[in-house]
Design a protein around this motif. Structure first.
Motif, PDB file in Angstrom:
ATOM      1  N   GLN A 295       1.724  13.563 -22.223  1.00 28.49           N
ATOM      2  CA  GLN A 295       0.534  14.525 -21.880  1.00 28.49           C
ATOM      3  C   GLN A 295       1.061  15.653 -21.182  1.00 28.49           C
ATOM      4  O   GLN A 295       1.730  15.458 -19.946  1.00 28.49           O
TER       5      GLN A 295
ATOM      6  N   GLU B   1      -0.494   5.083 -22.859  1.00 31.42           N
ATOM      7  CA  GLU B   1      -1.673   5.251 -22.129  1.00 31.42           C
ATOM      8  C   GLU B   1      -1.412   6.491 -21.129  1.00 31.42           C
ATOM      9  O   GLU B   1      -0.350   6.562 -20.683  1.00 31.42           O
ATOM     10  N   ASN B   2      -2.511   6.972 -20.832  1.00 30.53           N
ATOM     11  CA  ASN B   2      -2.287   8.302 -19.790  1.00 30.53           C
ATOM     12  C   ASN B   2      -2.338   7.656 -18.415  1.00 30.53           C
ATOM     13  O   ASN B   2      -2.906   6.549 -18.251  1.00 30.53           O
TER      14      ASN B   2
ATOM     15  N   VAL C 198      -3.778   8.741 -15.027  1.00 34.53           N
ATOM     16  CA  VAL C 198      -4.529   9.631 -14.345  1.00 34.53           C
ATOM     17  C   VAL C 198      -4.587   9.373 -12.900  1.00 34.53           C
ATOM     18  O   VAL C 198      -4.749   8.549 -12.490  1.00 34.53           O
ATOM     19  N   PRO C 199      -4.422  10.947 -12.294  1.00 38.40           N
ATOM     20  CA  PRO C 199      -4.522  10.595 -10.801  1.00 38.40           C
ATOM     21  C   PRO C 199      -5.833  10.053 -10.420  1.00 38.40           C
ATOM     22  O   PRO C 199      -7.027  10.746 -11.010  1.00 38.40           O
ATOM     23  N   GLY C 200      -5.901   9.147  -9.448  1.00 37.70           N
ATOM     24  CA  GLY C 200      -7.221   8.824  -8.786  1.00 37.70           C
ATOM     25  C   GLY C 200      -8.006   7.537  -9.452  1.00 37.70           C
ATOM     26  O   GLY C 200      -8.852   7.007  -9.105  1.00 37.70           O
ATOM     27  N   LEU C 201      -7.185   7.125 -10.598  1.00 40.56           N
ATOM     28  CA  LEU C 201      -7.206   5.851 -11.355  1.00 40.56           C
ATOM     29  C   LEU C 201      -6.270   5.215 -11.256  1.00 40.56           C
ATOM     30  O   LEU C 201      -5.025   5.493 -11.473  1.00 40.56           O
TER      31      LEU C 201
ATOM     32  N   VAL D 186       0.744  -1.252   0.046  1.00 41.43           N
ATOM     33  CA  VAL D 186       0.058  -0.110   0.057  1.00 41.43           C
ATOM     34  C   VAL D 186       0.796   1.238  -0.057  1.00 41.43           C
ATOM     35  O   VAL D 186       1.941   1.173   0.521  1.00 41.43           O
TER      36      VAL D 186
ATOM     37  N   VAL E 117       0.638  10.473  -9.437  1.00 39.62           N
ATOM     38  CA  VAL E 117       0.679  11.108  -8.135  1.00 39.62           C
ATOM     39  C   VAL E 117       0.023  12.485  -8.078  1.00 39.62           C
ATOM     40  O   VAL E 117      -0.646  12.926  -7.308  1.00 39.62           O
ATOM     41  N   ASP E 118       0.226  13.269  -9.289  1.00 37.79           N
ATOM     42  CA  ASP E 118      -0.268  14.709  -9.279  1.00 37.79           C
ATOM     43  C   ASP E 118      -1.237  15.003 -10.403  1.00 37.79           C
ATOM     44  O   ASP E 118      -2.291  15.428 -10.252  1.00 37.79           O
ATOM     45  N   VAL E 119      -0.429  15.070 -11.450  1.00 36.16           N
ATOM     46  CA  VAL E 119      -1.251  15.489 -12.676  1.00 36.16           C
ATOM     47  C   VAL E 119      -1.457  14.454 -13.695  1.00 36.16           C
ATOM     48  O   VAL E 119      -0.892  13.380 -13.626  1.00 36.16           O
ATOM     49  N   ILE E 120      -2.258  14.536 -14.872  1.00 37.84           N
ATOM     50  CA  ILE E 120      -2.451  13.631 -15.907  1.00 37.84           C
ATOM     51  C   ILE E 120      -0.886  13.684 -16.648  1.00 37.84           C
ATOM     52  O   ILE E 120      -0.542  14.552 -17.095  1.00 37.84           O
TER      53      ILE E 120
ATOM     54  N   LEU F 296      -4.779   2.358 -13.996  1.00 38.45           N
ATOM     55  CA  LEU F 296      -5.201   1.803 -15.375  1.00 38.45           C
ATOM     56  C   LEU F 296      -4.221   0.705 -15.802  1.00 38.45           C
ATOM     57  O   LEU F 296      -3.225   0.626 -15.106  1.00 38.45           O
TER      58      LEU F 296
ATOM     59  N   ARG G  13       0.751   5.619   0.427  1.00 38.85           N
ATOM     60  CA  ARG G  13       0.036   6.642   1.051  1.00 38.85           C
ATOM     61  C   ARG G  13       0.608   7.733   0.518  1.00 38.85           C
ATOM     62  O   ARG G  13       1.857   8.166   0.785  1.00 38.85           O
ATOM     63  N   PRO G  14      -0.168   8.766   0.005  1.00 35.06           N
ATOM     64  CA  PRO G  14       0.502  10.244  -0.617  1.00 35.06           C
ATOM     65  C   PRO G  14       1.236  10.848   0.797  1.00 35.06           C
ATOM     66  O   PRO G  14       2.378  11.354   0.502  1.00 35.06           O
TER      67      PRO G  14
END
Lengths: 561, 253, 256
Positions: free
Chosen positions: C218, C192-193, C195-198, C130, C177-180, C200, C132-133
């Protein structure tokens, strides 16, 4: 009498819109030249500006795209030309809401000034591209220019959405409510069809962009989390507070963004049809089909936005769906192109005619439009396939594609319109020799600038790179390509000086034009305003007794012939 | 001649058959002056007594179509955000969406807004009553305005009550600890949706005030009709939008 | 699978400006790219020839050749081309994206951060620990924020270069971690991009040993052009020894 400055006269407003676009295209071109020069000489300081830092380059890219797409390609072909000639083309006296037209212009001008102000705020203009994906655009700490610069960008585009919305309402109300008696749907010039469809698209999609901008503004300043995911860590600070989704922005933005590019190019398609009819001296074979194809392109344009997102984390099944709809747009576009090509080769109805189409400057630029539309459009089906797009996305192949099919086709259609309608604006003709020179130098320069970009893209060079050499790759194989592109771009930009000189000189000293100098049939060329019901189609050219005759729309069709 | 509602059977001008045939019959009781007799030498066409009104109604229609897309975008963002979540440390998919109970005063507000639409529509129809319109057109006083003005004032009052009620709802939420910039997305959406709608309604109230003023300032009955008519359609549309948005907030959280 | 018709890779590239292909699906992709480019170049040339001919010739007779039936015939010829393009590409897309990776695929996590790529191997327990940011701290050697309390992360190897064995399918788990950001490996024909929060996934099989640049596709901020890494495809034996060495170094590190 109203104050001259706040005129509501449609033709003057049209000229004002075109001047706005002209000023913007000059600025945008300058920015692109700075970009091109920096790419081939990344470490050389430029005069006055000095050495461009990476964020400066990205700011140039962002502002270049924003200025060109919004203030040039959305304004000039659509509301600029429509203000100029739409009322006359349908036999009305003025637009449906003249004061709204004026308001729309002043709001657009305010939007432009707000956008340009982004260059002068601390930390400069935004660096997230014209597409401004969050979280980069949502967090001021994510990059220079993402603070005040991004806020100004949002304010400017928000104002622009308002301006476009009002303009679209105006154009739609005019086309639907102000047509003269007898101006039925099948008698409309093709330009009017194009403006009709573009206005409907504008109405539908700019509102979605405005909503997205409101949400992004709220994320930036009002503590919400529409686009910023939980735990987002920028520069050592956790800024994500809730389960925002960056993909939501992509969907909202591209739902606007794809129809936007059709808004940029559809008026040019209508204008091309009109100009081909005028200069090939024939009617439009399959008028209804051509108009229906414009409608089809507009409608299909609303359901293809996902092709900008094939590799952005979308469901692969959605990728297939969008690939199918995008490929489907190739069909009406092909029909349009075949229609134009046949207009150029089929003889005029009625019989033989010894001399073919004529090629004054407006016709040349319409042919240039066709050339770029075909060349740029054909790379569309390649990018429409997700498997191939998974290599070509965000490379210079895409840059080449949209510059050819939208930027070059769009600007050539704007040039065609300006050369064509110049006698209406000033009563004089533009210089034909300079015009032809402008055309040939521009088309060579444009092909030379944008065709080699396909090759850079195939080599894998990504967009938004301020230099070719990086820690892992040097792209040395395409440095020569890049130098060639820069030289061609400088050549292309220099050729536009001919146009500028021609416009401003001819406005004062050009050859006075006869009424209807192009022997056109559409109503904006009618010598006197007082004519009655419209009985004729928009492009009635024919051969009779071995002579080319034409029936302008303002002539009544006498039943005694 | 201005637009009116009339209960007399009217035969609208028939299409010109082109080759002889009967001339178009006009059986309107008032002789049809103003629209067809071309007294000011305007180019003839398919224009009738409703030309200016139709033009403005078209404008309002298209403007509202764009506005509809704006709200559609916000609503779709709502649904996307509602279903968003993340995997927590134990690989469970958790959502941070907590349904917000709408303050009950919103029900009252909705009723008030529907009522205001009713009064607005009555006001609108007063301005199209044929006898009164004809009187005004002939310069014999302003009976239509006198009929419509009280209803417009009523709408103004009801609309202001609605906005006051929305403000009360906001205050109630703040008291319960839900601000706009709470980390709670349903809170954001509540304030955003009601706020955006409230701004639109405020514009509607301003338009209403303008129309009310215009009824006494404007000199032509057609323009008075247009002012009230367009305001009325805008008002109804904002009411319909509110019903959908309220249903969204109340039942789809 | 279309890999049955293996073509020498160089033929596809030498006319196409594409970098050398090192992946299994890239062969079919390159071939598809070549046919697409040929098809559109032919169409583009034909259209321009038609245009130039139209400019130059003076029609002297009623050319039935260009009449409306001819137009429809052309359209009828082009539509199957569009359909063929769509269908062939769809096969390729479905093959690489519809199904997940095979169960024997190796897993590697790719994390994009302004302006650096990190690659994480799960270690012998084949499980990622795991992160954690709040724990992320590159200065202390924990750029991904591995949580020391999770035992699955104790054998995770974090590297700034991607090393893969040739011939084995790899499933990349993409995070940001931060931006796309956009993970782009031109030599593997993979993009493939992130994406923070996803989270993939994209999978492919590297076949040809070599070094391949990894780029960011990107725009992610001022360091976008510098956000690059290197993919080294090595023989399975070399890979095993590299990974073993890294795991040893990891286990000798004090617990984070």
């Amino acid at each position: 009498m109203k104050l001259r400055l706040f005129t509501t006269h449609h033709r003057i407003l049209g000229i004002l819109y075109l001047l706005l676009s002209l000023a913007t295209v000059a600025i945008g071109t300058l920015l692109s030249l700075l970009m091109r020069i920096h790419r081939v000489w990344p470490d050389t300081p430029l005069p006055i500006i000095g050495l461009l830092k990476p964020e400066d380059y990205l700011a140039l890219v962002t502002m270049h795209g924003t200025l060109m797409i919004f203030f040039v390609l959305t304004i000039a072909p659509q509301v600029g030309f429509a203000s100029l000639v739409l009322p006359e083309q349908i036999g009305a006296r003025n637009m449906a809401f003249p004061r709204l037209n004026a308001a729309s212009f002043w709001i657009a001008l305010a939007a432009l000034l707000v956008l340009l102000a982004a260059f002068f705020v601390p930390k400069g203009a935004p660096i997230s591209g014209w597409t401004s994906y969050p979280p980069l655009s949502a967090i001021p700490a994510a990059g220079p220019g993402e603070g005040a610069g991004m806020d100004l960008w949002l304010a400017s585009i928000g104002l622009f959405c308002l301006s476009s919305w009002l303009a679209a309402v105006n154009i739609l109300a005019t086309i639907l409510g102000e047509r003269r008696a007898g101006m039925t749907w099948t008698r409309l010039p093709m330009t009017v069809w194009a403006w009709l469809i573009t206005s409907i698209l504008t109405l539908l999609v700019f509102a979605v962009l405005l909503a997205a901008i409101v949400l992004l503004f709220s994320d930036r300043h009002l503590g919400s989390s529409f686009f910023v995911p939980a735990g987002d860590l920028i520069n050592g600070t956790i800024v994500g507070r809730g389960d925002g989704s960056p993909l939501l922005w992509l969907h909202l933005f591209w739902f606007f963004g794809h129809p936007e590019v059709y808004i940029a190019v559809l008026p040019g398609m209508g204008l091309a049809t009109s100009l081909f009819a005028n200069f090939a001296r024939r009617d439009v074979p399959g008028y209804r089909i051509m108009a229906t194809m414009l409608v089809a392109i507009g409608l299909l344009g609303l359901v293809v936005w996902g092709h900008h997102m094939f590799v952005s984390g979308m469901n692969p099944y959605a990728g297939t769906a969008f690939a199918l709809t995008t490929m489907a747009i190739a069909v009406p576009s092909t029909v349009e192109v075949l229609g134009w090509l046949s207009m150029l080769t089929l003889p005029t109805p009625g019989g033989l005619w010894s001399s073919g189409p004529r090629f004054p400057t407006p016709m040349l630029f319409a042919l240039g439009f066709l050339s770029f539309f075909v060349a740029g459009g054909l790379t569309g089906p390649i990018l429409a396939q997700p498997a191939l797009d998974s290599y070509l996305h965000n490379t210079f192949f895409v840059v080449a594609h949209f510059h050819m099919v939208m930027a070059m086709a769009g600007t050539f259609s704007i040039f065609a319109g300006i050369y064509y309608w110049f006698p209406l604006m000033t009563g004089r003709l533009m210089n034909e020799t300079l015009g032809k020179l402008h055309f040939w130098l521009s088309i060579i320069g444009a092909w030379g600038t944008f065709f080699p970009m396909h090759l850079s893209g195939l080599a894998g060079e990504p967009r938004h790179y301020e230099r070719l050499t990086g820690p892992a790759t040097s792209f040395s194989g395409i440095v020569a390509n890049e130098r060639g592109i820069t030289s061609a771009a400088l050549f292309l930009a220099a050729a536009q000086l001919i146009f500028l000189w021609n416009v401003f000189w001819s406005a004062r000293r050009g050859r006075p034009a006869q009424p209807n100098p192009w022997q056109a049939t559409t109503l904006e060329w009618a010598p006197v305003a007082a004519f009655g019901r419209i009985d004729r189609g928009p492009y009635e050219y024919e051969i009779a007794l071995n002579e080319m005759i034409f029936h302008p729309q303002w002539e009544s069709a006498s039943k005694q012939e | 001649m201005p637009a009116t509602f009339t209960r007399h059977p009217v035969e609208i001008e028939r299409k010109d058959t082109g080759i002889g045939g009967k001339p178009p019959l006009d059986r309107r009781p008032t002789g049809g002056g103003g629209g067809d007799d071309n007294w000011d030498n305007r180019p003839s066409g398919r224009r009738g007594p409703r030309e200016l009104l139709t033009r403005y109604r078209l404008g309002v229609l298209f403007a509202l179509a764009g506005d509809l897309m704006f709200f559609v975008a916000l609503v779709s963002a709502f649904f996307v955000r509602q279903s968003a979540g993340h995997f927590d440390a134990r690989e469970n998919y958790v959502s941070d969406w907590h349904a917000l109970a709408v303050p009950p005063v919103l029900w009252i507000n909705t009723a008030i807004l529907i009522l205001s639409s009713l009064t607005m529509e009555i006001a609108r129809r007063q301005l199209f009553r044929e006898i009164d319109v004809m009187d005004e057109w002939l310069g014999l006083g302003r009976p239509a305005v006198k009929r419509a003005a009280p209803w417009m004032v009523a709408t103004f009052v009801l609309g202001s009550l609605f906005l006051a009620g929305q403000w009360i709802a906001w205050e109630q939420l703040v008291q319960q600890g839900f601000y706009f910039n709470s980390p709670d997305p349903s809170s954001h959406f509540f304030y955003l949706i009601t706020g955006v709608h409230g701004v639109h309604l405020l514009l509607g109230i301003a338009a209403l005030a303008g129309a009310l003023a215009g009824m006494f300032i404007l000199r032509r009955i057609e323009l008075r009709q247009i002012a009230v008519d367009c305001t009325a359609w805008y008002w109804h549309t904002m009411g319909i939008f509110w019903i959908f948005l309220f249903a969204l907030l109340a039942f789809f959280q | 699978m279309s890999a049955m018709l293996l073509e020498p890779v160089c033929i596809a590239q030498s006319h196409l400006w594409l970098p050398p292909n090192g992946s299994l699906h890239g062969i079919a992709l390159d071939r598809l790219m070549r046919w697409n480019l040929i098809a559109i170049c032919v169409c583009c040339l034909a259209a321009h020839v038609w245009l130039i001919v139209a400019k130059l010739r003076r029609p002297r007779s009623n050319h039935a050749a260009y009449s409306t039936p001819f137009r429809w015939a052309l359209l009828a010829a082009l539509c199957p081309m569009y359909v063929w393009l769509a269908v062939t590409a769809q096969h390729l897309w479905a093959a690489s994206r519809y199904a997940g990776p095979s169960l024997e695929a190796m897993q590697v996590e790719v994390v994009g951060e302004q302006f650096q790529w990190y690659f994480r191997y799960p270690g012998s327990d084949a499980a990622f620990g795991v992160t954690r940011p709040a724990l992320a701290n590159a200065a202390t050697g924990n750029p991904l924020g591995l949580d020391a309390r999770d035992p699955r992360g104790s054998d995770d190897v974090v590297s700034s270069a991607l090393v893969l064995p040739a011939g084995r399918e790899v499933d990349l788990r993409l995070r940001s971690v931060d931006v796309i950001h956009g993970l782009f490996i031109p030599g593997m024909r993979v993009k493939e991009n992130t994406v923070p929060g996803l989270v993939l996934h994209v999978h492919f099989t590297p076949t040809t040993p070599g070094t391949y640049p990894i780029l960011c596709s990107q725009v992610c901020g001022l360091g976008h052009a510098r956000m690059q890494a290197v993919l080294s495809v090595v023989s399975p034996a070399e890979f095993d020894s590299w990974l073993a060495a890294r795991e040893r170094a990891r286990s000798e590190q004090p617990a984070q």
